[in-house]
Design a protein around this motif. Structure first.
Motif, PDB file in Angstrom:
ATOM      1  N   VAL A   1      -8.953  31.978  55.361  1.00  0.00           N
ATOM      2  CA  VAL A   1      -8.257  33.131  55.819  1.00  0.00           C
ATOM      3  C   VAL A   1      -7.546  32.939  57.238  1.00  0.00           C
ATOM      4  CG1 VAL A   1     -10.263  34.275  56.565  1.00  0.00           C
ATOM      5  CG2 VAL A   1      -8.296  35.704  56.263  1.00  0.00           C
ATOM      6  N   LYS A   2      -8.272  32.286  58.266  1.00  0.00           N
ATOM      7  CA  LYS A   2      -7.845  32.420  59.407  1.00  0.00           C
ATOM      8  C   LYS A   2      -6.621  31.353  59.360  1.00  0.00           C
ATOM      9  CE  LYS A   2     -12.056  31.240  60.985  1.00  0.00           C
ATOM     10  NZ  LYS A   2     -12.842  31.638  59.960  1.00  0.00           N
ATOM     11  N   GLY A   3      -6.712  30.147  58.927  1.00  0.00           N
ATOM     12  CA  GLY A   3      -5.805  29.177  58.799  1.00  0.00           C
ATOM     13  C   GLY A   3      -4.457  29.525  58.225  1.00  0.00           C
ATOM     14  N   ARG A   4      -4.629  30.487  56.922  1.00  0.00           N
ATOM     15  CA  ARG A   4      -3.474  30.869  56.304  1.00  0.00           C
ATOM     16  C   ARG A   4      -2.940  32.251  56.951  1.00  0.00           C
ATOM     17  NH1 ARG A   4      -1.830  28.967  51.247  1.00  0.00           N
ATOM     18  NH2 ARG A   4      -3.867  28.529  50.626  1.00  0.00           N
ATOM     19  N   TYR A   5      -3.668  32.993  57.433  1.00  0.00           N
ATOM     20  CA  TYR A   5      -3.314  34.397  57.868  1.00  0.00           C
ATOM     21  C   TYR A   5      -3.683  34.704  59.405  1.00  0.00           C
ATOM     22  CZ  TYR A   5      -2.956  34.976  53.030  1.00  0.00           C
ATOM     23  OH  TYR A   5      -2.391  34.809  51.653  1.00  0.00           O
ATOM     24  N   GLY A   6      -4.093  33.813  60.252  1.00  0.00           N
ATOM     25  CA  GLY A   6      -4.564  34.278  61.459  1.00  0.00           C
ATOM     26  C   GLY A   6      -3.468  33.649  62.594  1.00  0.00           C
ATOM     27  N   TYR A   7      -2.178  33.722  62.115  1.00  0.00           N
ATOM     28  CA  TYR A   7      -1.226  33.151  63.370  1.00  0.00           C
ATOM     29  C   TYR A   7      -0.414  34.080  64.022  1.00  0.00           C
ATOM     30  CZ  TYR A   7       1.636  34.617  59.488  1.00  0.00           C
ATOM     31  OH  TYR A   7       2.594  35.419  58.449  1.00  0.00           O
ATOM     32  N   ASP A   8      -0.848  35.459  63.716  1.00  0.00           N
ATOM     33  CA  ASP A   8       0.147  36.508  64.391  1.00  0.00           C
ATOM     34  C   ASP A   8      -0.562  36.645  65.810  1.00  0.00           C
ATOM     35  OD1 ASP A   8      -1.926  37.708  62.900  1.00  0.00           O
ATOM     36  OD2 ASP A   8      -1.225  39.559  62.931  1.00  0.00           O
ATOM     37  N   PHE A   9      -1.500  36.192  66.436  1.00  0.00           N
ATOM     38  CA  PHE A   9      -1.827  36.124  67.618  1.00  0.00           C
ATOM     39  C   PHE A   9      -0.558  35.505  68.559  1.00  0.00           C
ATOM     40  CE2 PHE A   9      -3.477  31.984  66.390  1.00  0.00           C
ATOM     41  CZ  PHE A   9      -3.059  31.192  67.602  1.00  0.00           C
ATOM     42  N   LEU A  10       0.168  34.607  68.014  1.00  0.00           N
ATOM     43  CA  LEU A  10       1.255  33.896  68.538  1.00  0.00           C
ATOM     44  C   LEU A  10       2.307  34.953  69.182  1.00  0.00           C
ATOM     45  CD1 LEU A  10       1.870  31.082  66.119  1.00  0.00           C
ATOM     46  CD2 LEU A  10       0.810  30.818  68.313  1.00  0.00           C
ATOM     47  N   ASP A  11       2.359  36.141  68.505  1.00  0.00           N
ATOM     48  CA  ASP A  11       3.301  37.037  68.917  1.00  0.00           C
ATOM     49  C   ASP A  11       2.762  38.151  69.728  1.00  0.00           C
ATOM     50  OD1 ASP A  11       5.742  35.635  67.984  1.00  0.00           O
ATOM     51  OD2 ASP A  11       5.324  36.489  65.898  1.00  0.00           O
ATOM     52  N   HIS A  12       1.480  38.299  70.018  1.00  0.00           N
ATOM     53  CA  HIS A  12       0.878  39.424  70.587  1.00  0.00           C
ATOM     54  C   HIS A  12       1.121  39.823  71.719  1.00  0.00           C
ATOM     55  CE1 HIS A  12      -2.603  41.880  71.980  1.00  0.00           C
ATOM     56  NE2 HIS A  12      -2.919  42.348  70.613  1.00  0.00           N
TER      57      HIS A  12
END
Length: 943
Positions: A265-276
């Motif tokens: 779940v983190k690898g596939r969906y935990g990427y939106d911190f990039l735009d925080h």
């Protein structure tokens, strides 16, 4: 012996057990499929892959028909096109897509699905213009997976993916005939059915019935960039989907060496911190520094001022030079980062040693696996994982998991282990004080008391010797120190060990027999073994066990410590430790000192005496300070400046109240980060770095596999890649001191991380054959890689140990530094949860992850909860002699009576490290996070 067959008029060779479909694909011939996927079991239900075979009176499904010698196959004909069109139109009769006929829509995350592609290819048409949706669209609350059963064609790929890849069995077929449907659990929501949100179902779905919610509606990406995950040490690779210079999604890459299509779940969906919104986008310094004032007693009211890079770097360089001139290089320290690339960690330790002139460099491996490195080096000569994840998952007959919550900390590898149990009957023994998820798949779960691992392991080895299950030949030919070791086990009888550990004599005998009589047997561990004052002894005991059974140097065996962070193995390899140069070349070794002194030599202009920081290091040839020592020394002003890159000691140090007090008292803290972390409260300078998706380089995963990290997008604002920041800072310090590069690797004018890796290869024997060029060609390299033609080393210690002969060590049970008493009657142990990672700096800023796990939980046994007057969901105060945390109680039998579990993903008074003790292992200096004494009390809250 191969089979010869003719496909579409051409002769092909195939393996005897191959299907016609696989044989055709091997020959570059595409046959349409929907229910079939090469990763999944064959069901042959959709009949889209039908072919014509001479001698057969009907069309045959290529996915389920085996090849035969002399077979003649046709994959395209008017009759086949008619059959495929008929199948597709039958499926379209119930396919109630939201889009109009034509199906492709630029508003979704894909231009077209697999199903839509074949509909277009065979010119299939709906039998009706409009089909009313049968099901509510987007009906499940899962924040990651969008559900639209109106697009379901009952191919069952989601069902099989969940069962055969993830091992979770969330999806099932329910009803029959026209009422057939796919449901989660017993008709529950996905999360209620214990879905782990890995997204495998969506990745394998050919129609879009299951889709990635976060990217749905964003349109197809402009490009895909293959890179390596920035979370745990498994080293999964995937494709970042980039649109308008933003990462809009992650998709599986079937060619990924470690994980294939599988992700967590983190690898596939935990990427939106990039735009925080909290991303650091330019350097900042405290106002007092710019105004020339003395540092105030507290920084609470001291404002941040945004500055440009020359201002920030010049300020830091001048302060570091001033410290060096007045107090020497050892008054400075560098905390490197397991989140950063190999190239960046190499530069950080080179900066410490070759520019500042100190061995005071360390990183979070000190807090997780330093005892592994020390212990395995003592018994085998190498402190790394000996085997590969695939050979362990595919070839082990038995496995001991001890001190590792594998399916939550290393989810993709945990899923591989689940499959090994389900598919081929792996005999799994789990030793853990908690009833963690993987115990559901274990042949045996033993629940030892926290801090009794040595006693447990010695007890198992006592029984192995007693029953003659040990490998005498291996011991005689490859090991030393056996007799003294064997004699030391005499007192670890089942009765004695049962009294110490709480594990019954029956279970001890069962565990010993399972592990000893099923070969090869692999041992896996993580921080449940290492984070103790006896951490090195725990590791030595595991090393003893595998030598005793002869499970070293073979596929399916070995010692397999699982690294917690994405590049903690690489940061160690690069020498971001106070006692070793890159490649574990000891700073106390005169040859290594001379080698790096020459390589990094700088001297002042016009000075032929070669006065250099490297020579300063050579003259001080003793190891530097560790992380915990660095924080204490900074608070005592024995260190006058800290350069911290990508670490958060205010969050992750044991006894964090004391750690924060030390950081508050520090003279100068320079923090290089992507977010304002808990440590930034105590920082004087903030340098804005780049996340994994914003730079090039390499990570080295837990199995020593070196993999490329590729830049997909630019860092936000005026943030820089960390290697660029460190290089620029080094150049300024050398300029201020009037020093020039003399050594062949003393310069800092790097254009690309590939040049840094070339320098690593020149100085590091285990990486001598590693290059970005080889990795870009797709070569799969696990160190040691001895030269440019060497293929790498998947298994260590095959013919001999790195140290020559393996060494048995006598290890004895010792109590933890702090045990329960009348005032603090419970044992606290700590760890991670599936939906968060490390200190939570990234995952708390990923919206979906934070939504599923929004606050810290403390696990409490029913008995202890009853004594404290706690019910499930109550607010609880957990106190130790050092501090307290406030959390929500999760009452269950997941922990044994007398044990409490907390995680360290949440800051402030929710951080379990407010409670933990700073006692350390005497060899590795790792803190004892896993055992301390606490008490519970219910917190009254207003309704």
């Amino acid at each position: 012996m191969t089979v010869q067959l003719t496909i579409d008029g051409r002769l092909h060779s195939a393996e005897p057990r191959q299907s016609v479909l696989d044989a055709a694909r091997s020959g570059g011939i595409e046959i349409p499929t929907l229910c079939h996927h090469p990763d999944l079991s064959v069901v042959g239900t959709c009949r889209l892959c039908v072919v014509e075979i001479d001698g057969y009176t009907r069309q045959m499904t290529a996915c389920s028909t085996p090849v035969a010698d002399g077979m003649v196959v046709r994959t395209e004909s008017p009759q086949l096109s008619h059959s495929r069109r008929f199948v597709l139109e039958m499926l379209l009769a119930r396919f109630a897509a939201a889009e109009k006929p034509g199906y492709a829509s630029g508003e979704r995350d894909k231009a077209e699905s697999e199903f839509e592609r074949w509909v277009r290819r065979y010119d299939a048409h709906r039998p009706y213009d409009v089909i009313a949706p049968r099901c509510q669209v987007d009906s499940d609350a899962n924040p990651f997976i969008r559900v639209d059963w109106n697009k379901c064609i009952h191919c069952t790929r989601c069902v099989r993916a969940c069962e055969e890849i993830q091992g979770r069995m969330v999806w099932h077929l329910a009803q029959r005939g026209a009422n057939l449907e796919v449901v989660a659990g017993m008709g529950e929501s996905m999360l209620d059915a214990r879905c782990e949100s890995c997204g495998a179902c969506a990745a394998y779905c050919p129609t879009g019935a299951l889709a990635d919610r976060m990217s749905y509606g964003g349109g197809p990406p402009d490009r895909l960039v293959t890179t390596t995950c920035g979370y745990c040490g498994v080293g999964c690779q995937f494709d970042l989907n980039v649109k308008d210079e933003r990462v809009i999604g992650v998709t599986s890459n079937p060619a990924a060496a470690v994980n294939g299509m599988s992700l967590c779940v983190k690898g596939r969906y935990g990427y939106d911190f990039l735009d925080h919104r909290e991303r650091l986008t330019q350097p900042q310094v405290r106002a007092y520094l710019l105004e020339g004032r003395a540092k105030p007693a507290t920084l609470d009211a001291e404002s941040w001022v945004a500055v440009d890079w020359p201002t920030a770097l010049d300020l830091v360089a001048r302060r570091f030079v001033a410290v060096r001139q007045e107090f020497g290089g050892d008054a400075l320290a560098v905390l490197s980062s397991a989140k950063c690339t190999n190239e960046e960690n190499y530069l950080l330790q080179k900066f410490a040693r070759g520019v500042l002139g100190t061995h005071n460099v360390d990183h979070c491996a000190r807090l997780c696996h330093s005892s592994t490195v020390a212990g395995l080096a003592m018994c085998y000569g190498s402190g790394a994982m000996s085997n590969s994840m695939d050979d362990v998952a595919e070839q082990s007959a038995a496995m001991l998991i001890i001190g590792s919550n594998t399916t939550e900390q290393h989810p993709v590898f945990g899923a591989m282990i689940r499959q090994a149990v389900l598919r081929r009957g792996l005999k799994l023994v789990v030793a853990d004080p908690r009833r963690i998820d993987i115990t559901e798949f274990a042949a045996l779960h033993v629940r030892q008391r926290p801090g009794t691992d040595v006693a447990l392991l010695n007890g198992l080895m006592h029984l192995i010797l007693q029953n003659g299950w040990h490998n005498e030949r291996f011991i005689r030919q490859r090991c030393e120190g056996f007799d003294e070791f064997a004699a030391s086990l005499a007192r670890y009888t089942p009765a004695y060990v049962a009294a110490l550990t709480g594990v019954s004599e029956t279970q001890l005998n069962q565990a010993a027999e399972l592990l000893a009589t099923n070969c090869p047997m692999a041992v896996l561990w993580s921080m449940g073994i290492t984070q103790h004052t006896t951490g090195v002894m725990n590791v030595l005991a595991l090393g003893n066990l595998q030598m005793l059974l002869g499970n070293i140097g073979i596929a399916g065996g070995g010692v397999n410590p699982l690294r917690g962070q994405n590049n903690v193995q690489g940061a160690c390899d690069m020498g971001a430790l106070p006692n070793v140069f890159p490649g574990y070349q000891a700073v106390t070794d005169p040859a290594a000192l001379a080698k790096f002194s020459v390589a990094w030599k700088t001297q002042c202009a016009g000075d032929d005496s070669a006065r250099s920081p490297a020579r300063t290091v050579e003259s001080v040839s003793t190891p530097g300070l560790t992380v915990t020592e660095i924080i204490r020394a900074a608070g005592a002003r024995k260190l006058r400046g800290l350069y911290i890159v990508g670490e958060d000691p205010a969050m992750t140090e044991p006894d964090s109240n004391h750690a924060r007090a030390m950081l508050a008292a520090a003279e100068l803290v320079v923090l290089q980060e992507i977010f304002p972390s808990e440590t930034s409260v105590y920082a004087d300078v903030l340098l804005s770095g780049a996340a994994f998706a914003e730079k090039d380089g390499t990570f080295t995963n837990t199995e020593r596999r070196v993999q490329l990290v590729r830049q997909a997008i630019d860092p936000p604002g005026d943030a820089w890649a960390d290697w660029r920041i460190t290089s620029a800072l080094a150049q300024r310090i050398l300029e201020l001191e009037g020093r020039r590069a003399v050594g062949p690797h003393a310069g800092w004018n790097y254009e690309h991380p590939a040049e840094i890796m070339a320098e690593v290869a020149a100085l590091t024997p285990s990486y001598a054959g590693v290059s970005h060029e080889r990795l870009a060609r797709g070569e799969r390299l696990q160190w040691p890689v001895h030269d440019a033609n060497h293929p790498g080393t998947p298994i260590l210690h095959v013919d001999k140990f790195t140290r020559g002969r393996g060494k048995f060590h006598v290890v004895e049970h010792l109590n933890a530094a702090e045990l329960p008493d009348a005032e603090f009657p419970l044992l606290l142990t700590t760890g991670r949860v599936l939906y968060h990672w490390h200190g939570g700096e990234l995952t708390r800023r990923a919206a979906g992850l934070a939504a599923i796990y929004p606050q810290t939980l403390v696990e409490v046994n029913y008995e202890d909860a009853a004594r404290a007057g706690l019910a499930d969901g109550d607010v609880v105060r957990v106190s130790s002699r050092r501090g307290e945390m406030i959390a929500q109680a999760a009452v269950s039998d997941r922990v044994a009576a007398g044990v409490v579990f907390g995680n360290f993903h949440f800051p402030g008074n929710a951080n379990v490290n407010n409670l933990t003790i700073a006692a350390v292992d005497p060899v590795a200096k790792i803190p004892e996070y896993k055992v301390c004494a606490v008490r519970l009390e219910r917190v009254e809250t207003a309704e």
